[in-house]
Design an enzyme around this catalytic site. Structure first.
Site, mmCIF file in Angstrom:
data_model
loop_
_atom_site.group_PDB
_atom_site.id
_atom_site.type_symbol
_atom_site.label_atom_id
_atom_site.label_comp_id
_atom_site.label_asym_id
_atom_site.label_seq_id
_atom_site.Cartn_x
_atom_site.Cartn_y
_atom_site.Cartn_z
ATOM 1 N N GLN A 171 -6.776 -13.988 1.005
ATOM 2 C CA GLN A 171 -6.586 -12.734 0.268
ATOM 3 C C GLN A 171 -7.090 -12.801 -1.171
ATOM 4 O O GLN A 171 -7.331 -11.748 -1.786
ATOM 5 C CB GLN A 171 -5.115 -12.350 0.275
ATOM 6 N N HIS A 228 -1.943 -19.441 6.611
ATOM 7 C CA HIS A 228 -1.661 -18.034 6.309
ATOM 8 C C HIS A 228 -2.794 -17.198 6.882
ATOM 9 O O HIS A 228 -3.491 -16.472 6.182
ATOM 10 C CB HIS A 228 -1.517 -17.821 4.798
ATOM 11 N N GLU A 276 8.569 -14.044 0.201
ATOM 12 C CA GLU A 276 7.810 -12.839 -0.130
ATOM 13 C C GLU A 276 8.730 -11.637 -0.219
ATOM 14 O O GLU A 276 9.570 -11.445 0.652
ATOM 15 C CB GLU A 276 6.736 -12.507 0.908
ATOM 16 N N GLU A 321 4.670 -16.419 8.823
ATOM 17 C CA GLU A 321 4.939 -15.262 9.671
ATOM 18 C C GLU A 321 4.397 -15.401 11.096
ATOM 19 O O GLU A 321 3.420 -14.722 11.492
ATOM 20 C CB GLU A 321 4.409 -14.002 8.996
ATOM 21 N N TRP A 373 5.791 -10.948 -4.101
ATOM 22 C CA TRP A 373 4.461 -10.757 -3.497
ATOM 23 C C TRP A 373 3.834 -9.546 -4.143
ATOM 24 O O TRP A 373 4.335 -8.428 -3.965
ATOM 25 C CB TRP A 373 4.527 -10.544 -1.985
ATOM 26 N N GLU A 386 -5.641 -6.852 1.185
ATOM 27 C CA GLU A 386 -4.438 -6.563 1.967
ATOM 28 C C GLU A 386 -4.785 -6.365 3.434
ATOM 29 O O GLU A 386 -4.493 -5.330 4.056
ATOM 30 C CB GLU A 386 -3.717 -5.344 1.388
ATOM 31 N N TRP A 387 -5.446 -7.380 4.026
ATOM 32 C CA TRP A 387 -5.738 -7.429 5.458
ATOM 33 C C TRP A 387 -6.398 -6.156 5.971
ATOM 34 O O TRP A 387 -7.402 -5.720 5.365
ATOM 35 C CB TRP A 387 -4.455 -7.808 6.213
HETATM 36 C C1 LIG Z 1 5.110 -6.512 7.826
HETATM 37 O O1 LIG Z 1 5.377 -7.005 6.515
HETATM 38 C C2 LIG Z 1 5.308 -8.415 6.466
HETATM 39 O O2 LIG Z 1 6.565 -8.968 6.260
HETATM 40 C C3 LIG Z 1 4.363 -8.863 5.429
HETATM 41 C C4 LIG Z 1 3.927 -8.226 4.292
HETATM 42 N N1 LIG Z 1 3.004 -9.064 3.743
HETATM 43 C C5 LIG Z 1 2.871 -10.153 4.552
HETATM 44 N N2 LIG Z 1 3.739 -10.034 5.537
HETATM 45 C C6 LIG Z 1 1.877 -11.259 4.381
HETATM 46 O O3 LIG Z 1 2.511 -12.527 4.363
HETATM 47 C C7 LIG Z 1 1.004 -11.047 3.162
HETATM 48 O O4 LIG Z 1 -0.196 -11.769 3.369
HETATM 49 C C8 LIG Z 1 0.779 -9.547 2.933
HETATM 50 O O5 LIG Z 1 -0.166 -9.322 1.908
HETATM 51 C C9 LIG Z 1 2.131 -8.898 2.574
HETATM 52 C C10 LIG Z 1 2.015 -7.420 2.179
HETATM 53 O O6 LIG Z 1 1.639 -6.683 3.296
#
Ligand SMILES: CO[C@H](O)c1c[n+]2c([nH]1)[C@H](O)[C@@H](O)[C@H](O)[C@H]2CO
Length: 441
Positions: free
Chosen positions: A23, A123, A352, A168, A393, A400-401
């Site tokens: 990212q 990640h 986060e 995650e 975060w 942002e993906w």
């Molecule tokens: C569905 O929300 C998740 O818990 C989540 C939210 N986020 C995430 N996981 C990721 O770990 C990050 O890379 C994202 O940038 C960040 C913001 O979207």
């Protein structure tokens, strides 16, 4: 500014900010191999505006400035991730000396600034070469990842404050193989079932390999939602409970009880790998800490049109962030206390928490969001949850993906044309909380 004081959290509580390699780094050079996000984002339609992580925040070159922002903000720690393809370009086999050099300098830079390195091994930027060999659908990934983890530990482990195997696992499995929203973009229940197991088998296999190397402070980071029924109907209540199973209980039960929840197994049905139960002792390997990512709640209704996972998300009435997620701080208190009461007494870190906001450097809503969620952390601690730290975060606006650069989560604004960093009001709020001053560098 925040309504809380640093002393409210106790002197040992750690405050940090978080990022992830794909990212922010850019730096597709110096021997870095391709990742599945390079190929996924290069495929038209997968990422808003056709954005990619090719340049991102140019952290690969600008990391000293970014570490200075963390230090000047008064943060105690930096949660970052290693890019597997930068260290082992083909995923297995030879390491990339320039990749090792980059992370050597980055970690030494943290230590020189008094920042605790909180590392994540994975990640989401899987080497493309491993995707070509089946990726997460191939059970062999457990061995590939364990070898990668051992390499990281051998080169950097003595300087890391904490190491998480995977960020995650729900996103690695369900979001990426059932919903197809993230790389590699499968919409395949059989793939989702196998990856939902393989990702936790991989985690446990790496933990065992790292323990054999004497590695310490090992954990995993999971994301949680407050999954709620869209109405009081029995069908919607069941839908809310099933989503709680898909998103939360699959990982909590797997990691801490050594079994998967029956309601989710029933949905995966015949698609689970043969003899997966033989792996559950590895999956539930003892950990030293547990990371919780929390953002919001979600509402669910029964959807009879779907044969498997018969549920659909319903938009809720609460104030929403710029990415459309409801602001629901109570959910963070609830999940922290639930984990502490029902699953583990391990040290917990909020690894986060944050919100997307429209572009700008004055972000009062984000200040209020952080203030409310810090209050939830304090409430959970008062209810007995052993929460040891909190990471916002994110440090920087970043890629942002599937939303590309349109959704901004940073405490620091990034102008992607110039790469200029500008601290936002929310950064100043943390700086005041952590240093007592509001003294821009
Ligand atoms: C569905 O929300 C998740 O818990 C989540 C939210 N986020 C995430 N996981 C990721 O770990 C990050 O890379 C994202 O940038 C960040 C913001 O979207």
């Amino acid at each position: 500014m925040f309504t809380h004081k640093r002393a409210d959290f106790g002197q040992d509580f750690i405050f940090g900010a978080a990022t992830a390699s794909y990212q922010i780094e850019g730096g597709q050079t110096d021997g870095r191999g391709s990742s599945i996000w390079d190929t996924f984002s290069a495929t038209p339609g997968n990422v808003r505006d056709g954005d990619t992580g090719r340049v991102a925040c140019d952290h690969y070159n600008r990391w000293p400035e970014d570490l200075d922002l963390l230090a000047d903000g008064g943060f105690d720690a930096y949660r970052f991730s290693f890019a597997w393809p930068r260290l082992i370009p083909e995923g297995t086999g030879a390491a990339n000396p320039k990749g090792i050099d980059f992370y050597d300098r980055l970690i030494d830079g943290m230590l020189e600034r008094g920042l605790k390195p909180f590392a994540t091994l994975y990640h989401w930027d899987l080497p493309s070469a491993l995707q070509d060999r089946g990726g997460w659908m191939n059970r062999d990934i457990a061995a590939w990842f364990a070898d990668y983890a051992v390499l990281v530990n051998s080169r950097f482990g003595d300087r890391l404050a904490a190491t998480a195997t995977i960020n995650e696992p729900w996103c690695v499995a369900y979001l990426s193989h059932m919903l197809g929203i993230h790389a590699p973009g499968y919409r395949d229940i059989r793939a989702a079932a196998r990856v939902s197991h393989n990702v936790l088998l991989t985690h446990g296999t790496a933990i065992a390999a790292l323990r054999a190397e004497g590695a310490k402070n090992l954990g995993i980071v999971c994301n949680f939602e407050s999954a709620q029924p869209a109405s009081d109907s029995p069908e919607d209540r069941e839908a809310g409970r099933l989503w709680d199973g898909v998103f939360n209980r699959w990982y909590l039960d797997g990691l801490f009880k050594g079994r998967y929840p029956d309601d989710v197994l029933a949905q995966f049905g015949p698609h689970m790998p043969q003899a997966y139960t033989d792996d559950m002792a590895v999956v539930s390997a003892p950990l030293d800490w547990f990371g919780i990512n929390y953002y919001s709640r979600s509402l669910w209704a029964h959807d009879p049109r779907r044969s498997a996972f018969p549920l659909r998300q319903v938009e809720g009435p609460l104030e929403k962030t710029a990415i459309g997620w409801e602001i629901y701080p109570q959910g963070l208190e609830d999940i922290l206390t639930r984990i502490s009461d029902d699953y583990t007494k391990l040290p917990l870190y909020v690894t986060e928490n944050g919100m997307a906001e429209v572009e700008g450097t004055d972000d009062p809503r984000r200040v209020a969001y952080y203030d409310a969620h810090l209050g939830s952390v304090l409430a959970a601690r008062q209810r007995g949850a052993d929460v040891r730290g909190y990471f916002g975060w994110s440090l920087l606006d970043n890629f942002e993906w599937a939303e590309g650069y349109d959704k901004r989560f940073g405490l620091v604004h990034v102008d992607y044309q110039t790469q200029k960093r500008t601290p936002k009001t929310s950064y100043r709020a943390f700086q005041t909380l952590l240093t007592g001053a509001n003294n821009p560098r």
